[in-house]
Design a protein around this motif. Structure first.
Motif, PDB file in Angstrom:
ATOM      1  N   HIS A   1       0.881  -1.227  -0.031  1.00 38.65           N
ATOM      2  CA  HIS A   1      -0.058   0.035  -0.097  1.00 38.65           C
ATOM      3  C   HIS A   1       0.865   1.396   0.210  1.00 38.65           C
TER       4      HIS A   1
ATOM      5  N   PRO B   1      -8.024  -9.231   4.063  1.00 39.81           N
ATOM      6  CA  PRO B   1      -8.905  -7.921   3.816  1.00 39.81           C
ATOM      7  C   PRO B   1      -8.870  -6.995   4.915  1.00 39.81           C
ATOM      8  N   VAL B   2      -8.943  -7.569   6.226  1.00 38.95           N
ATOM      9  CA  VAL B   2      -8.752  -6.554   7.573  1.00 38.95           C
ATOM     10  C   VAL B   2      -7.423  -6.072   7.556  1.00 38.95           C
TER      11      VAL B   2
ATOM     12  N   LEU C   1      -6.851  -3.131   5.247  1.00 35.70           N
ATOM     13  CA  LEU C   1      -7.742  -2.050   5.764  1.00 35.70           C
ATOM     14  C   LEU C   1      -6.716  -1.431   6.947  1.00 35.70           C
TER      15      LEU C   1
ATOM     16  N   ARG D   1      -3.716   0.534   5.565  1.00 33.84           N
ATOM     17  CA  ARG D   1      -3.927   1.761   4.807  1.00 33.84           C
ATOM     18  C   ARG D   1      -4.432   2.872   6.176  1.00 33.84           C
ATOM     19  N   ARG D   2      -5.031   2.207   7.267  1.00 38.98           N
ATOM     20  CA  ARG D   2      -5.356   3.170   8.150  1.00 38.98           C
ATOM     21  C   ARG D   2      -3.973   3.629   8.974  1.00 38.98           C
TER      22      ARG D   2
END
Length: 187
Positions: A17, A164-165, A168, A171-172
């Motif tokens: 990312h 998936p988590v 996320l 990205r956070r």
């Protein structure tokens, strides 16, 4: 060669990312090195859900004392930092187990030498690329190498369940690092 390539040149699983941040490279890298997810509710809930079986088993077995502390950045070992350009953390163990099956890794050389059967090695790398004097592109890459076929067979379903988590959360993480670095840049 980037540090994540030095520590895991071969890998079976990866995730990458990136984010452009309005702060100089040095401040971005300082924020990445100091990042802690303590204020991220999603991270806390995701880890609490992930650790629920371990904590329930601890209670059901009537063990005294508190179960191990929740997973966080303190579980990672800083393997190496290259100036304000790169930073890489490492982790080794049986991540699919309720207690993560984490192996103790002291430093970069011990991470490179680690080769216990039935385990996986993970690197979390950050690369800060200056775009100009006040903007930086921060890239994070997570790589996982399974030491043998047994580890790969056990890790694969876990990866596809958590990915998936995990994405996320990454990205956070970048957004939080960006906010921290930008705050330092305007102070």
């Amino acid at each position: 060669m980037h540090l994540h390539e030095k520590y895991l040149p071969r890998h079976h699983f990866s995730e990458r990312h990136a984010l452009e941040i309005g702060a100089p490279q040095a401040q971005v890298m300082a924020a990445a090195r100091g990042y802690r997810p303590d204020g991220d509710a999603l991270f806390k809930y995701a880890i609490a859900a992930r650790e629920l079986p371990m904590r329930a088993l601890h209670r059901l077995q009537g063990r005294s004392g508190a179960p191990q502390p929740s997973f966080g950045m303190d579980n990672f070992t800083l393997l190496e930092q290259r100036g304000d350009e790169e930073l890489v953390f490492g982790l080794a163990g049986k991540f699919w187990q309720a207690d993560y099956g984490q192996a103790g890794i002291a430093d970069g050389p011990s991470f490179l030498a680690f080769n216990a059967p039935g385990t996986a090695k993970l690197v979390l790398g950050f690369v800060a690329q200056p775009l100009d004097a006040t903007h930086t592109r921060l890239v994070t890459e997570t790589r996982v190498f399974c030491v043998d076929a047994e580890a790969r067979r056990r890790f694969a379903p876990y990866w596809y369940l958590i990915r998936p988590v995990s994405g996320l959360i990454r990205r956070r993480m970048l957004a939080a690092i960006g906010r921290q670095a930008a705050t330092r840049a305007t102070s």
